[in-house]
Design a protein around this motif. Sequence first.
Motif, PDB file in Angstrom:
ATOM      1  N   SER A   3    -101.595 -12.794  16.110  1.00  0.00           N
ATOM      2  CA  SER A   3    -102.444 -12.504  16.901  1.00  0.00           C
ATOM      3  C   SER A   3    -104.016 -12.762  16.242  1.00  0.00           C
ATOM      4  O   SER A   3    -104.173 -12.160  15.227  1.00  0.00           O
ATOM      5  N   ARG A   5    -108.226 -12.465  16.287  1.00  0.00           N
ATOM      6  CA  ARG A   5    -109.069 -11.643  16.598  1.00  0.00           C
ATOM      7  C   ARG A   5    -110.442 -12.667  17.040  1.00  0.00           C
ATOM      8  O   ARG A   5    -110.891 -13.443  16.063  1.00  0.00           O
ATOM      9  N   ARG A  24    -105.437 -13.345  26.166  1.00  0.00           N
ATOM     10  CA  ARG A  24    -104.766 -12.138  26.130  1.00  0.00           C
ATOM     11  C   ARG A  24    -103.400 -12.585  26.552  1.00  0.00           C
ATOM     12  O   ARG A  24    -102.562 -12.005  25.901  1.00  0.00           O
ATOM     13  N   HIS A  28    -103.608 -12.845  22.064  1.00  0.00           N
ATOM     14  CA  HIS A  28    -104.642 -12.809  20.899  1.00  0.00           C
ATOM     15  C   HIS A  28    -105.694 -11.978  21.695  1.00  0.00           C
ATOM     16  O   HIS A  28    -105.763 -11.518  22.729  1.00  0.00           O
ATOM     17  N   GLU A  29    -106.682 -11.320  20.807  1.00  0.00           N
ATOM     18  CA  GLU A  29    -107.493 -10.297  21.319  1.00  0.00           C
ATOM     19  C   GLU A  29    -109.024 -10.940  21.089  1.00  0.00           C
ATOM     20  O   GLU A  29    -109.331 -11.193  20.097  1.00  0.00           O
ATOM     21  N   VAL A  31    -112.435  -9.828  20.524  1.00  0.00           N
ATOM     22  CA  VAL A  31    -113.025  -8.465  20.083  1.00  0.00           C
ATOM     23  C   VAL A  31    -114.450  -8.351  20.426  1.00  0.00           C
ATOM     24  O   VAL A  31    -114.990  -7.400  20.694  1.00  0.00           O
ATOM     25  N   PRO A  49    -114.497 -11.873  13.039  1.00  0.00           N
ATOM     26  CA  PRO A  49    -113.115 -12.291  13.826  1.00  0.00           C
ATOM     27  C   PRO A  49    -112.549 -13.471  12.839  1.00  0.00           C
ATOM     28  O   PRO A  49    -113.033 -13.775  12.008  1.00  0.00           O
ATOM     29  N   ASP A  50    -111.326 -13.920  13.495  1.00  0.00           N
ATOM     30  CA  ASP A  50    -110.571 -14.912  12.848  1.00  0.00           C
ATOM     31  C   ASP A  50    -111.115 -16.230  13.114  1.00  0.00           C
ATOM     32  O   ASP A  50    -110.761 -17.395  12.572  1.00  0.00           O
TER      33      ASP A  50
END
Lengths: 216, 403
Positions: A3, A5, A24, A28-29, A31, A49-50
């Motif tokens: 997942s 961010r 979503r 995945h989120e 943020v 974040p990623d």
Amino acid sequence: MRSLRVVLAEDSVLLREGLTSLLRHFGHEVVAAVGDADALREQVPLVRPDIVVTDVRMPPGFSDEGLRAALALRAELPHLPILVLSQYVEQTYAAELIDAGRSAGTGYLLKDRVGEVAEFVDGLVRVADGHTVIDPEVVRQLLDRRRDPLHRLTPREREVLGLVAEGRSNAAIARRLVVTEAAVAKHIAGILAKLDLPPDADDHRRVLAVLAYLRG
Amino acid sequence: MTPRTALSAAATPPWRLARSSWPWRSLLYLAAGLVPAGLPLALLAGIELLRPGRTALILLLVAALLIVVAAGPLIAGFDRRKLRLVDTRPLPPRPPLRLGEAGTWREIGYAVLSACVAWWLDLAVVLLSLLPPLMLMSAPLQPSGPGAELPADAWFTALLCAAGFVLLPFAAYPITAWAGARAAVARAVLASADTDLVEVLRSRQRLAAGFDDERRRIERDLHDGAQQRLVALSVTLGLARLRVADDHTVAPLLDDARQQTAAALAELRELIRGVHPQVLSDRGLAAAIRDIAGRSPVPVDLDLRLDGRLPAPVEATAYFAVNEALANLARHSSATGGRVRAWTQDRQLVLEVHDDGAGGADPARGTGLTGLADRTAAVGGRLLLASPPGGPTLLRVELPCDR
């Protein structure tokens, strides 16, 4: 699948909501979802974040603020993967983005691609993993332009070259073309030889080499 | 149509002219011409009264001339104002008052002329036109009978008087025509044709710039409106498709809808690019030319020596010039290569598009080159084309740009 961010910068509320629910759906989120470039630059160091997904054109100037913000973030956080969504294919933008950093994942996609939701999210994950993903349209234009040694490529090799430039792995290309991985590897070796490029097993470096070649 | 100048009013039939305000306005115009005559008249009166010696006389004349010259712009300004009486067409803005300005010297020359010569010509025309009818009309008041010129015949004097009344409206013709002619001269001198042309050029530039602004606005509206909505729609369709099993009857419909959305987006994108390219606003001419060259199916070499941004109308015109030239190159010339050069020199942007194709490009045959020439002219530039049959073709566009 892991997942991610994600920080999302997109000024259209409609599309921001759409992308948020899309991400979503794939686990995945988001943020932070922001509507302009300044907010993007503020949020990213805070939430770490990623990956950053940003539109090119955003307030206040509705010019290329999103891209400039991406380039600035790239300078501050060289290892932050960035995916830029654009309404148009502008080779200048693609070139600036690729030149800005080769140490982290970079993506430049037409906004249209988000409609192909699964492929879009797949591209996003690949960028987050440090790959380079360039829109097929950019690749097509580059291929159209550089005709000289490229016409020595067979149609199949050109097809493979396009997929390579999109940042796909040998396995993914094999699936896409319904051939074996070994066949793909053979095609790629042929392409690299015809273009006088050094053979390279690393997908990412290979994409960069191909793009550098295409851009002349 | 209602005449807009005294001169055109003088061409209308008598019943219309006599009823219109033109003769009165003309009369007022010519009478107002007597105002600058005050100076030479005062001078004559002074000479008559003082009877100066020869040296003093010469000094007086020189001083008078200097006063007229100094008062020139004032008199010219007055003449511009009174011109509205007999010429309702708008006047271009007055040239600035400067010693180096041709317009200023024209005004002074005009003032000298109108103070010294023109007014008594005006007076002569008015008197000669009005005298015959007024004389006839005054017949009953004139001495008559034996020894006088008129016989003592009441019927005859009444007839003469009536003839005067009939003739009077016709006096409107010479007066109106003369006032019109004087106004035409005044306009020619005070608002010369080249300033008219400058105004036309400016309005054309404003129009062209207005079109560019409008295109930019349309592009922005499409981008922020329809395009965003279509992208959002394609996301929604994509999400819907994810929730439908592959073998569901709706699945192919959703796939079809997604493809149609993608096609609509692609078409819209091309349309917007044609309206106004984003990269041009964002990154300027050099980047935009690189972008066009990158799209060209024929390989194009670039030699762009442009730094910094140019004025928006110049950038837009140059962009469309290169776009048109490269489109022609790809479509008609059967060239194997092209070359675009761009540089600035002597406050000009110069663009050259060169190809090794078949030549024979003719502006008369297509609207593209003609439109390009018009666009170029609208920003005060020019377009040169050398395209002999058999090639090569060279298109050169020069655009003025004050930076």
